[in-house]
Design a protein around this motif. Structure first.
Motif, short mmCIF file in Angstrom:
data_model
loop_
_atom_site.label_atom_id
_atom_site.label_comp_id
_atom_site.label_asym_id
_atom_site.label_seq_id
_atom_site.Cartn_x
_atom_site.Cartn_y
_atom_site.Cartn_z
N GLU A 210 -35.67 90.72 -35.07
CA GLU A 210 -34.47 91.08 -35.82
C GLU A 210 -33.36 90.13 -35.41
OE1 GLU A 210 -33.32 95.14 -35.36
OE2 GLU A 210 -35.13 95.93 -36.32
N ASN A 211 -32.83 89.42 -36.39
CA ASN A 211 -31.70 88.51 -36.15
C ASN A 211 -31.95 87.57 -34.96
OD1 ASN A 211 -30.12 89.73 -38.24
ND2 ASN A 211 -29.67 91.41 -36.84
N GLY A 212 -33.16 87.03 -34.93
CA GLY A 212 -33.48 86.05 -33.91
C GLY A 212 -33.79 86.60 -32.54
N ARG A 213 -33.94 87.91 -32.44
CA ARG A 213 -34.26 88.54 -31.16
C ARG A 213 -35.50 89.42 -31.31
NH1 ARG A 213 -28.60 88.39 -31.17
NH2 ARG A 213 -27.67 87.58 -29.24
N LEU A 214 -36.37 89.41 -30.31
CA LEU A 214 -37.52 90.31 -30.31
C LEU A 214 -37.06 91.69 -29.88
CD1 LEU A 214 -40.33 88.09 -28.77
CD2 LEU A 214 -40.16 88.88 -31.13
N VAL A 215 -37.33 92.68 -30.74
CA VAL A 215 -36.85 94.04 -30.45
C VAL A 215 -37.97 95.02 -30.19
CG1 VAL A 215 -34.70 93.72 -31.74
CG2 VAL A 215 -36.74 94.57 -32.94
N LEU A 216 -39.20 94.67 -30.58
CA LEU A 216 -40.35 95.54 -30.34
C LEU A 216 -41.58 94.68 -30.12
CD1 LEU A 216 -40.09 98.29 -33.13
CD2 LEU A 216 -39.86 98.69 -30.67
N GLU A 217 -42.49 95.19 -29.32
CA GLU A 217 -43.80 94.56 -29.18
C GLU A 217 -44.80 95.63 -28.75
OE1 GLU A 217 -44.68 92.32 -25.40
OE2 GLU A 217 -42.49 92.15 -25.41
N GLY A 218 -46.07 95.39 -29.04
CA GLY A 218 -47.07 96.35 -28.63
C GLY A 218 -48.36 96.19 -29.40
N ALA A 219 -49.30 97.07 -29.13
CA ALA A 219 -50.56 97.07 -29.87
C ALA A 219 -50.27 97.32 -31.35
CB ALA A 219 -51.48 98.16 -29.33
N ALA A 220 -51.04 96.68 -32.21
CA ALA A 220 -50.78 96.78 -33.65
C ALA A 220 -50.83 98.22 -34.13
CB ALA A 220 -51.79 95.92 -34.41
N GLU A 221 -51.79 98.99 -33.63
CA GLU A 221 -51.92 100.37 -34.10
C GLU A 221 -50.73 101.21 -33.64
OE1 GLU A 221 -54.86 102.12 -30.61
OE2 GLU A 221 -55.73 101.36 -32.47
N ASP A 222 -50.15 100.88 -32.48
CA ASP A 222 -48.96 101.59 -32.03
C ASP A 222 -47.74 101.24 -32.86
OD1 ASP A 222 -50.46 102.80 -30.04
OD2 ASP A 222 -49.94 101.30 -28.52
N LEU A 223 -47.60 99.95 -33.19
CA LEU A 223 -46.47 99.53 -34.02
C LEU A 223 -46.57 100.17 -35.41
CD1 LEU A 223 -46.07 95.73 -33.16
CD2 LEU A 223 -44.61 97.63 -32.44
N ALA A 224 -47.79 100.28 -35.94
CA ALA A 224 -47.96 100.87 -37.26
C ALA A 224 -47.54 102.33 -37.30
CB ALA A 224 -49.42 100.74 -37.71
N LYS A 225 -47.56 103.00 -36.13
CA LYS A 225 -47.15 104.41 -36.05
C LYS A 225 -45.69 104.58 -35.65
CE LYS A 225 -51.83 105.69 -34.54
NZ LYS A 225 -52.62 106.15 -33.38
N ASP A 226 -45.06 103.49 -35.22
CA ASP A 226 -43.68 103.57 -34.73
C ASP A 226 -42.74 103.90 -35.89
OD1 ASP A 226 -40.91 102.48 -34.08
OD2 ASP A 226 -41.91 102.19 -32.16
N PRO A 227 -41.91 104.93 -35.76
CA PRO A 227 -41.02 105.33 -36.87
C PRO A 227 -40.10 104.20 -37.34
CG PRO A 227 -41.05 107.02 -35.16
CD PRO A 227 -41.80 105.85 -34.61
N ARG A 228 -39.65 103.36 -36.41
CA ARG A 228 -38.76 102.27 -36.80
C ARG A 228 -39.49 101.23 -37.65
NH1 ARG A 228 -37.27 101.14 -30.66
NH2 ARG A 228 -39.48 101.77 -30.61
N VAL A 229 -40.72 100.94 -37.28
CA VAL A 229 -41.52 99.98 -38.05
C VAL A 229 -41.90 100.59 -39.40
CG1 VAL A 229 -43.69 98.68 -38.11
CG2 VAL A 229 -42.39 98.86 -35.96
N LYS A 230 -42.27 101.86 -39.40
CA LYS A 230 -42.65 102.53 -40.65
C LYS A 230 -41.50 102.53 -41.64
CE LYS A 230 -45.28 106.24 -40.37
NZ LYS A 230 -45.81 107.55 -39.93
N GLU A 231 -40.31 102.82 -41.15
CA GLU A 231 -39.14 102.90 -42.04
C GLU A 231 -38.75 101.52 -42.57
OE1 GLU A 231 -34.47 104.38 -42.01
OE2 GLU A 231 -35.73 104.71 -40.26
N ALA A 232 -38.79 100.52 -41.70
CA ALA A 232 -38.29 99.20 -42.07
C ALA A 232 -39.30 98.36 -42.84
CB ALA A 232 -37.84 98.43 -40.82
N TYR A 233 -40.60 98.49 -42.49
CA TYR A 233 -41.58 97.55 -43.02
C TYR A 233 -42.78 98.17 -43.71
CZ TYR A 233 -38.93 94.85 -39.65
OH TYR A 233 -37.90 94.28 -38.93
N LEU A 234 -42.96 99.48 -43.55
CA LEU A 234 -44.14 100.12 -44.13
C LEU A 234 -43.79 101.18 -45.19
CD1 LEU A 234 -46.22 100.58 -40.83
CD2 LEU A 234 -46.47 98.79 -42.55
N GLY A 235 -42.59 101.10 -45.67
CA GLY A 235 -42.18 102.02 -46.73
C GLY A 235 -42.05 103.45 -46.30
N GLY A 236 -41.64 103.66 -45.04
CA GLY A 236 -41.42 105.03 -44.56
C GLY A 236 -42.68 105.73 -44.18
#
Length: 236
Positions: A210-236
């Motif tokens: 986000e804006n040139g800074r890494l704000v999250l990292e982790g296993a792909a399956e964990d990121l896919a379940k993360d509420p922030r990732v779901k809202e921003a990139y997976l359509g909620g």
């Protein structure tokens, strides 16, 4: 073994800061997805890693070696290939000629033949269009050619920038299936992709910019379940 390690990477375009001290590590054999909105710095990260653009601070170590002072073509010879956004094929050259250009670093004829076999095994459609000009291929075929040309370098690490852009859902699935096959054959992949659902589906791990800074990292399956990732990139 670590494939590539990025430490405190800063990139600027004139007075505009694009990357603010990012750190990431990719191990040999991984698929890692780099997610983020437009303008977050994803493509800039890939261009800095492949030395297409300079960086102000920090270091990049590819297979244990700093690449700070190396030009882009030396990285290709060392085993890094960059498939840019927009594919970057040569439209007036044939499929065969585009692929042959990818093999310019290969001095061993047997390895070149093996590279052709690998490309045609993953993308049999290219074998059917060897004499066809690259510019006359469909969008999906051009993406296959761009990835195939990268494979011809004998790369150990492939940087992919938006491989699904402009493709139909059916072709997107085909391209991502091919990326999994390439990874299974030993190539490490760093994937920048707007289709976050597909990117996380095939990745082992992921980072969010986000804006040139890494704000999250982790296993792909964990990121896919993360509420922030779901809202921003997976359509909620």
């Amino acid at each position: 073994m670590t494939c590539i390690e990025v430490e405190n990477l800063h990139v600027a375009y004139g007075s505009i800061r694009a990357l603010h001290g990012i750190d990431l590590v990719i191990q040999e054999g991984e698929i890692v997805s780099l997610l983020g909105a437009n303008g977050a710095g994803k493509s800039t990260t890939l261009r800095a890693l492949s030395r297409m653009i300079p960086f102000r601070e920090g270091d990049i170590r590819f297979r244990g070696r700093s690449v700070r002072d190396l030009p882009a073509h030396r990285l290709v010879a060392l085993g890094m290939a960059h498939v840019p956004e927009g594919r970057g094929i040569f439209p007036s050259l044939t499929v065969r000629e585009n692929l042959a250009l990818g093999a310019w670093t290969q001095k061993d004829g047997a390895r070149v033949r093996q590279a052709y076999d690998q490309v045609f095994g993953i993308f049999p459609r290219l074998a059917e269009r060897l004499s066809q000009q690259g510019g006359t291929l469909s969008g999906g075929e051009q993406q296959m050619l761009a990835v195939g040309r990268a494979l011809m370098t004998g790369c150990r690490l492939m940087l992919l920038d938006e491989p699904s852009m402009g493709l139909s859902p059916l072709l997107v699935k085909e391209v991502f299936k091919a990326l999994q096959a390439i990874n299974a054959q030993g190539t490490t992949i760093l994937l920048v992709e707007q289709n976050a659902h597909m990117a996380l589906k095939i990745a082992h791990r992921g980072y969010v910019l986000e804006n040139g800074r890494l704000v999250l990292e982790g296993a792909a399956e964990d990121l896919a379940k993360d509420p922030r990732v779901k809202e921003a990139y997976l359509g909620g």
